[in-house]
Design a protein around this motif. Structure first.
Motif, PDB file in Angstrom:
ATOM      1  N   ARG A 198     -20.478   7.119   6.067  1.00  8.77           N
ATOM      2  CA  ARG A 198     -19.511   7.901   5.285  1.00  8.77           C
ATOM      3  C   ARG A 198     -19.616   9.399   5.557  1.00  8.77           C
ATOM      4  O   ARG A 198     -18.923  10.195   4.925  1.00  8.77           O
ATOM      5  N   LEU A 199     -20.481   9.762   6.499  1.00  7.26           N
ATOM      6  CA  LEU A 199     -20.658  11.177   6.830  1.00  7.26           C
ATOM      7  C   LEU A 199     -19.738  11.529   7.990  1.00  7.26           C
ATOM      8  O   LEU A 199     -19.732  10.852   9.026  1.00  7.26           O
ATOM      9  N   ASN A 200     -18.965  12.570   7.803  1.00  5.45           N
ATOM     10  CA  ASN A 200     -18.042  12.994   8.849  1.00  5.45           C
ATOM     11  C   ASN A 200     -18.789  13.414  10.105  1.00  5.45           C
ATOM     12  O   ASN A 200     -19.894  13.977  10.036  1.00  5.45           O
ATOM     13  N   ASP A 201     -18.196  13.159  11.274  1.00  7.42           N
ATOM     14  CA  ASP A 201     -18.736  13.716  12.509  1.00  7.42           C
ATOM     15  C   ASP A 201     -18.781  15.230  12.371  1.00  7.42           C
ATOM     16  O   ASP A 201     -17.860  15.845  11.809  1.00  7.42           O
ATOM     17  N   GLY A 202     -19.855  15.833  12.883  1.00  5.64           N
ATOM     18  CA  GLY A 202     -20.044  17.264  12.698  1.00  5.64           C
ATOM     19  C   GLY A 202     -20.717  17.603  11.384  1.00  5.64           C
ATOM     20  O   GLY A 202     -20.802  18.787  11.020  1.00  5.64           O
ATOM     21  N   GLY A 203     -21.212  16.587  10.698  1.00  2.00           N
ATOM     22  CA  GLY A 203     -21.849  16.800   9.394  1.00  2.00           C
ATOM     23  C   GLY A 203     -23.275  17.324   9.506  1.00  2.00           C
ATOM     24  O   GLY A 203     -23.772  17.626  10.600  1.00  2.00           O
ATOM     25  N   ARG A 204     -23.913  17.405   8.358  1.00  2.00           N
ATOM     26  CA  ARG A 204     -25.263  17.963   8.283  1.00  2.00           C
ATOM     27  C   ARG A 204     -26.156  17.078   7.419  1.00  2.00           C
ATOM     28  O   ARG A 204     -25.757  16.659   6.320  1.00  2.00           O
ATOM     29  N   ILE A 205     -27.364  16.818   7.913  1.00  2.00           N
ATOM     30  CA  ILE A 205     -28.409  16.181   7.108  1.00  2.00           C
ATOM     31  C   ILE A 205     -29.584  17.151   7.067  1.00  2.00           C
ATOM     32  O   ILE A 205     -30.073  17.585   8.120  1.00  2.00           O
ATOM     33  N   ILE A 206     -29.999  17.493   5.864  1.00  2.00           N
ATOM     34  CA  ILE A 206     -31.076  18.473   5.692  1.00  2.00           C
ATOM     35  C   ILE A 206     -32.125  17.877   4.765  1.00  2.00           C
ATOM     36  O   ILE A 206     -31.839  17.525   3.620  1.00  2.00           O
ATOM     37  N   ASN A 207     -33.337  17.737   5.281  1.00  6.91           N
ATOM     38  CA  ASN A 207     -34.438  17.142   4.525  1.00  6.91           C
ATOM     39  C   ASN A 207     -35.411  18.232   4.074  1.00  6.91           C
ATOM     40  O   ASN A 207     -35.814  19.075   4.890  1.00  6.91           O
ATOM     41  N   HIS A 236     -30.497  10.552  17.449  1.00  3.52           N
ATOM     42  CA  HIS A 236     -29.618   9.418  17.188  1.00  3.52           C
ATOM     43  C   HIS A 236     -28.203   9.851  16.816  1.00  3.52           C
ATOM     44  O   HIS A 236     -27.219   9.259  17.282  1.00  3.52           O
ATOM     45  N   PHE A 237     -28.104  10.867  15.949  1.00  2.00           N
ATOM     46  CA  PHE A 237     -26.791  11.300  15.469  1.00  2.00           C
ATOM     47  C   PHE A 237     -26.174  12.413  16.318  1.00  2.00           C
ATOM     48  O   PHE A 237     -25.058  12.853  16.036  1.00  2.00           O
ATOM     49  N   GLY A 238     -26.885  12.851  17.341  1.00  2.00           N
ATOM     50  CA  GLY A 238     -26.350  13.908  18.200  1.00  2.00           C
ATOM     51  C   GLY A 238     -24.987  13.597  18.783  1.00  2.00           C
ATOM     52  O   GLY A 238     -24.121  14.485  18.826  1.00  2.00           O
ATOM     53  N   PRO A 239     -24.742  12.370  19.258  1.00  2.00           N
ATOM     54  CA  PRO A 239     -23.415  12.066  19.812  1.00  2.00           C
ATOM     55  C   PRO A 239     -22.276  12.232  18.822  1.00  2.00           C
ATOM     56  O   PRO A 239     -21.121  12.380  19.227  1.00  2.00           O
ATOM     57  N   ARG A 240     -22.608  12.218  17.516  1.00  2.00           N
ATOM     58  CA  ARG A 240     -21.579  12.457  16.497  1.00  2.00           C
ATOM     59  C   ARG A 240     -21.534  13.927  16.060  1.00  2.00           C
ATOM     60  O   ARG A 240     -20.825  14.277  15.123  1.00  2.00           O
ATOM     61  N   SER A 241     -22.290  14.772  16.743  1.00  2.00           N
ATOM     62  CA  SER A 241     -22.364  16.205  16.407  1.00  2.00           C
ATOM     63  C   SER A 241     -22.873  16.433  14.987  1.00  2.00           C
ATOM     64  O   SER A 241     -22.555  17.442  14.348  1.00  2.00           O
ATOM     65  N   ILE A 242     -23.662  15.491  14.487  1.00  6.79           N
ATOM     66  CA  ILE A 242     -24.320  15.653  13.185  1.00  6.79           C
ATOM     67  C   ILE A 242     -25.689  16.260  13.427  1.00  6.79           C
ATOM     68  O   ILE A 242     -26.490  15.709  14.185  1.00  6.79           O
TER      69      ILE A 242
END
Length: 254
Positions: free
Chosen positions: A136-145, A178-184
């Protein structure tokens, strides 16, 4: 509200107080619609929502105990449904995994139950929440831990907390690839001593002054200091930073 995150939808776990509260308020001030997650502090969470709305922003509060086995997946479903219904948001853009338990104990003091609880909340829960929300996360999104500078400096009473956060940092790097191809982008922020109710030593003026002697910038951190770093990573300005752990400790124990 307009700002560098206008049009974005952010989820901040553990956002009813402390660093999480400051992050929620800062992302909202930057224009994001914010899902404020909390566990038991309902009044405090609703106060955060009220403060965001008073400033012209949009926010909702969602409850969930991340210590419970099924909560991350159930929470993800609740977040997606509520964001669509209440924020007119079919998808998400920013996930900040801030919720955690900061149990301080030496190896002699902690039992298996306490050790496993810290791992479950500080490492397993973010893993499962990311897995559940990633579709449900848009491509180009952000995950910050949100991690801790305790992963790079030895504290004898962080025998559970530091390993859990170190695992979170390793997960951050793996997911960045892993999520690099989605620009996340996937990054971690590692606060040092920060004045919150979970760190009473940093709030007490005398003890904080003693701690400050180990910090290059000469003071303990404030929640807003951490929120500013998260805001940068969440924005387009942070688009070329991924797989990193950003030390936000003011130079503690360098």
């Amino acid at each position: 509200m307009t700002g560098r995150l206008t049009g974005k939808v952010a989820v901040v776990t553990g956002a009813s107080r402390g660093i999480g509260r400051a992050i929620a308020l800062r992302l909202a001030a930057d224009g994001a619609k914010v899902v404020v997650h909390y566990n038991k502090a309902e009044k405090e969470a609703r106060d955060v929502v009220a403060a965001i709305r008073a400033g012209g922003g949009e926010a909702i509060a969602i409850a969930g105990d991340l210590a419970e086995p099924d909560t991350p997946e159930l929470l993800a479903e609740k977040i997606v449904a509520a964001a669509r219904a209440d924020l007119d948001a079919p998808a998400l853009d920013i996930l900040v995994n801030n919720a955690g338990v900061g149990l301080r104990a030496t190896i002699e003091e902690i039992g298996d139950t306490g050790f496993e609880e810290v791992l479950r909340i500080d490492l397993v829960a973010p893993f499962r929440l990311i897995k559940a929300l990633a579709p449900r996360l848009n491509d180009g999104g952000r995950i910050i831990n949100i991690s801790s500078m305790g992963t790079r400096a030895a504290f004898a009473d962080m025998v559970a907390y530091a390993p859990a956060k170190a695992g979170l940092e390793a997960l951050t790097r793996a997911l960045a690839v892993h999520f690099g191809p989605r620009s996340i982008t996937v990054n971690a922020v590692a606060p040092g001593a920060t004045a919150t109710d979970l760190n009473p030593g940093a709030r007490d003026p005398i003890r904080a002054q003693a701690v400050a002697t180990s910090i290059a910038l000469g003071r303990v951190g404030q929640p807003d200091d951490i929120a500013a770093v998260v805001s940068f990573l969440a924005s387009d300005d942070g688009r070329w930073v991924t797989g990193q752990t950003i030390d936000a400790s003011g130079g503690q124990r360098l």
